[in-house]
Design an enzyme around this catalytic site. Sequence first.
Site, PDB file in Angstrom:
ATOM      1  NE  ARG A  64      -3.842   4.537   1.436  1.00  0.00           N
ATOM      2  CZ  ARG A  64      -3.674   3.346   0.851  1.00  0.00           C
ATOM      3  NH1 ARG A  64      -4.701   2.595   0.565  1.00  0.00           N
ATOM      4  NH2 ARG A  64      -2.472   2.900   0.563  1.00  0.00           N
ATOM      5  CG  ASN A  65      -2.211   9.746  -5.815  1.00  0.00           C
ATOM      6  OD1 ASN A  65      -1.503  10.742  -5.820  1.00  0.00           O
ATOM      7  ND2 ASN A  65      -2.101   8.785  -6.712  1.00  0.00           N
ATOM      8  N   GLY A  66      -1.040  11.296  -2.938  1.00  0.00           N
ATOM      9  CA  GLY A  66      -0.534  12.597  -2.516  1.00  0.00           C
ATOM     10  C   GLY A  66      -0.543  13.670  -3.589  1.00  0.00           C
TER      11      GLY A  66
ATOM     12  CB  SER B 234       1.535  11.677  -6.318  1.00  0.00           C
ATOM     13  OG  SER B 234       0.648  11.202  -7.314  1.00  0.00           O
TER      14      SER B 234
END
Length: 165
Positions: free
Chosen positions: A30-32, A131
């Site tokens: 889920r980290n961008g 992020s």
Amino acid sequence: MADAGTRILVLGSLPGAQSLTRQQYYGNPRNGFWYLIGEVIGRPDLPAQCYAERLQLLTGAGIGLWDTIASAHRKGSLDTAIRDAEPAALAELAEGLPSLCAIAFNGAKSAAIGRKALGACPWHLIDLPSSSPAHAAMPLAEKREHWLALRDFLAAPLELPGQRP
């Protein structure tokens, strides 16, 4: 992960629980981060690549990854839960990277610790929105606009602040 060809060093604060479990930078899906840095290097397919390929593509583009914290105590993955942080030896690391022209901080915690550890330095310092999915106040598209500023440091040769031609 940084080498002699690193032009931009992207510094996170401290790996989260999923990253530690997976032994991967930005291991939380889920980290961008992988989307954002993929946009920077012109590889929107970067998140779909295997981890080893992602690292190889970053290295080839002149981007290194490191953390501002060498050790700390933390329950969970939130930066607000970090206690007893010992900063990494960032100045020594950066001085050993001959192509380095910019250091980018992924989030406020990274910037606070990293700027203090680096002190007065010759590199461009860039604060980026985190992020992390925990930094949901800013949409990913808006984060992308900030992160794209890194492209300027991957282009033609740049002068470091204070350098003369």
